[in-house]
Design an enzyme around this catalytic site. Structure first.
Site, mmCIF file in Angstrom:
data_model
loop_
_atom_site.group_PDB
_atom_site.id
_atom_site.type_symbol
_atom_site.label_atom_id
_atom_site.label_comp_id
_atom_site.label_asym_id
_atom_site.label_seq_id
_atom_site.Cartn_x
_atom_site.Cartn_y
_atom_site.Cartn_z
ATOM 1 N N ASP A 10 -12.016 0.831 18.967
ATOM 2 C CA ASP A 10 -12.254 0.816 17.343
ATOM 3 C C ASP A 10 -12.297 -0.959 16.951
ATOM 4 O O ASP A 10 -11.388 -1.203 16.723
ATOM 5 C CB ASP A 10 -11.463 1.577 16.296
ATOM 6 C CG ASP A 10 -12.003 1.617 15.093
ATOM 7 O OD1 ASP A 10 -13.419 1.037 14.926
ATOM 8 O OD2 ASP A 10 -11.443 2.099 14.118
ATOM 9 N N GLU A 60 -15.311 -4.686 9.009
ATOM 10 C CA GLU A 60 -15.610 -3.496 8.686
ATOM 11 C C GLU A 60 -14.475 -2.832 8.025
ATOM 12 O O GLU A 60 -14.184 -2.200 6.989
ATOM 13 C CB GLU A 60 -16.021 -2.494 9.728
ATOM 14 C CG GLU A 60 -16.639 -1.105 9.193
ATOM 15 C CD GLU A 60 -15.384 -0.079 9.490
ATOM 16 O OE1 GLU A 60 -15.758 0.752 9.053
ATOM 17 O OE2 GLU A 60 -14.616 -0.373 10.291
ATOM 18 N N GLU A 61 -13.188 -2.894 8.912
ATOM 19 C CA GLU A 61 -11.895 -2.104 8.583
ATOM 20 C C GLU A 61 -11.378 -2.179 7.117
ATOM 21 O O GLU A 61 -11.304 -1.136 6.555
ATOM 22 C CB GLU A 61 -10.791 -2.279 9.424
ATOM 23 C CG GLU A 61 -11.252 -1.936 10.833
ATOM 24 C CD GLU A 61 -11.474 -0.519 10.942
ATOM 25 O OE1 GLU A 61 -11.284 0.304 10.257
ATOM 26 O OE2 GLU A 61 -11.698 -0.370 12.429
ATOM 27 N N HIS A 83 -6.787 3.533 15.096
ATOM 28 C CA HIS A 83 -5.805 2.845 14.384
ATOM 29 C C HIS A 83 -4.549 2.919 14.536
ATOM 30 O O HIS A 83 -3.643 2.944 13.952
ATOM 31 C CB HIS A 83 -6.150 3.221 12.855
ATOM 32 C CG HIS A 83 -7.484 2.863 12.352
ATOM 33 N ND1 HIS A 83 -7.846 3.430 11.108
ATOM 34 C CD2 HIS A 83 -8.521 2.441 13.007
ATOM 35 C CE1 HIS A 83 -9.005 3.176 10.675
ATOM 36 N NE2 HIS A 83 -9.576 2.665 11.792
HETATM 37 ZN ZN LIG Z 1 -14.397 1.221 13.801
#
Ligand SMILES: [Zn+2]
Length: 462
Positions: free
Chosen positions: A292, A326-327, A425
């Site tokens: 991610d 993004e996060e 995450h």
């Molecule tokens: Zn992502």
């Protein structure tokens, strides 16, 4: 089951499957598709022929580590990506400035202090405020839902709320991470602990963003490992009173400068028309952001590089966009929309890869019926690598603002997601979870879909 029995069952299933395929067999492949069989085979062969994508992802994640918005690591990685894209011969390589939030975690610690002392394995939630320097200590109350929270109401004043919500998928569970702190604060709670939003792991807490409601006090909020949440639950179920101590240095600093990274292969006939391969280059500040979403970025970038390497220049431009932040802000996706607003009508298709680069299964697609028939035909070129499926809808967080503003057809790469929410995450998001052959297949799928849509004689969906 004995082997002989298995064989019989397998053979029967195969016959049944063959019958089903014949019965549901779609209309024969369109004639235009034939022109793309050879370039598709070349792209797939080149992608599967080496381990360039995995090697680049390992270099990115080993060298720079995690890449939270506002961090030096993210900006160093962006500078590296720009230089590497230029070295690859990508065209119009540039960074487009974006101001991003700058949240820092600092030191953090949580422990159960009564009825027994027990350190809690935790990660502060992104955007959370910290505690006062001496921390906070308060009675903790475990609950399984917002209904239970609201039923307890005023009894929660001065307490720490612990949401022990079982994982039932990201959508239904993530709302506790997003809005749980403010909903607890509305009842006077002074802190929030959350059972991690993710599949059962090995005592790995999952961070992620929270959003404070403007009209409630901001209280510190953390995720704890599922095992720790279960232990708190069991202690409370025995009638014991829990006391938790929490100390966090987390704070929000002034916005920092970052950039969306762009590299292209310019179209040979209609360069102003664009197919975007998007992903996000930032990550959480744990693990190394390999799944991610470093992997999605390397795969998107690699797909464009292969077109260049093989001399496959499509009619329209194919643009890799490595979005920033993004996060914990989506600022990259919003900035791209604003900076390219006038060009959005010329965006033919936007594809986002942010579900990991595990074994690809195909794509999700949102667009009109004519476009759907076209992308289904193109996806059939990926049957050999098992990625021919086209699902009911597709898109992504980063491309979302542009897709919405420009009414652009949108797509997401679909992959085997069985591991994704175990490492999402967490400290476990590292490159070793990714198979070189899987990311190579993802590159192949993106390259074929991106190239053919960009090269079609008529614009997709028209
Ligand atoms: Zn992502």
């Amino acid at each position: 089951m004995p082997l002989a029995g298995m064989r019989t069952t397998f053979a029967a299933a195969l016959v049944a499957a063959t019958v089903v395929v014949r019965a549901q067999s779609p209309s024969p492949a369109p004639v235009w598709l034939d022109a793309y069989r050879e370039p598709a085979a070349r792209l797939i062969g080149a992608a599967l022929g080496d381990t360039a994508a995995w090697t680049r992802l390992a270099a990115l994640t080993d060298t720079f580590g995690h890449r939270l918005a506002g961090s030096k690591a993210l900006e160093d990685a962006i500078a590296w990506a720009l230089a590497e894209m230029k070295r690859d011969g990508l065209e119009n390589v540039r960074g487009e400035k974006v101001m991003v939030p700058h949240w820092v975690r600092g030191r953090e610690h949580a422990e159960l202090v009564a009825p027994v002392r027990h350190p809690l394995v935790m990660l502060g939630l992104g955007n959370s405020v910290g505690t006062p320097p001496d921390g906070i200590e308060a009675e903790a109350v475990v609950m399984r839902s917002f209904d239970e929270l609201d039923a307890r109401g005023a009894a929660l004043k001065g307490k720490i709320v612990v949401y022990n919500v079982p994982w039932t998928g990201y959508g239904p569970t993530v709302q506790y991470r997003s809005s749980g702190a403010s909903r607890a604060a509305a009842h006077g709670a002074v802190g929030m602990l959350l059972r991690s939003v993710g599949q059962p792991g090995l005592r790995t807490p999952h961070t992620g963003a929270l959003a404070y409601a403007a009209d409630q006090p901001k209280i510190p909020a953390v995720a704890i490992a599922n095992e720790d949440a279960d232990r708190l639950q069991r202690l409370q179920d025995r009638g014991l009173t829990l006391v938790v101590r929490l100390s966090m240095d987390a704070r929000m600093l002034p916005d920092a400068e970052s950039a969306n990274v762009i590299g292209e292969i310019a179209g040979r006939e209609r360069p102003e028309e664009v197919v975007v391969l998007g992903c996000h280059f930032d990550s959480w500040d744990v693990g190394t952001g390999a799944t991610d979403d470093g992997g999605g970025c390397v795969a998107s970038w690699e797909a464009v590089r292969l077109m260049k390497q093989l001399g496959l220049r499509p009619r329209r431009t194919v643009r890799a966009v490595l979005f920033t932040n993004e996060e914990n802000g989506l600022r990259g996706g919003l900035a791209y929309r604003d900076q390219h607003l006038a060009e959005l009508p010329n965006h033919v298709l936007m594809i986002e890869t942010d579900g990991g680069v595990f074994r690809p299964l195909g794509f999700g697609f949102s667009g009109n019926d004519q476009a759907r028939a076209t992308v289904k035909a193109i996806a059939s070129l990926l049957a050999g690598i098992g990625a021919a499926r086209v699902g009911a809808s597709g898109g992504g967080a980063d491309i979302g603002p542009s897709v919405q503003a420009g009414k652009v057809p949108s797509m997401s790469l679909d992959v085997d997601g069985s591991l994704y929410f175990t490492i999402h995450h967490t400290e476990a998001d590292t490159v070793d979870k990714i198979e070189p052959t899987d990311i190579a297949r993802c590159v192949a799928a993106l390259a074929v879909m991106g190239y053919v849509v960009a090269d079609l004689p008529a614009r997709l969906g028209q």
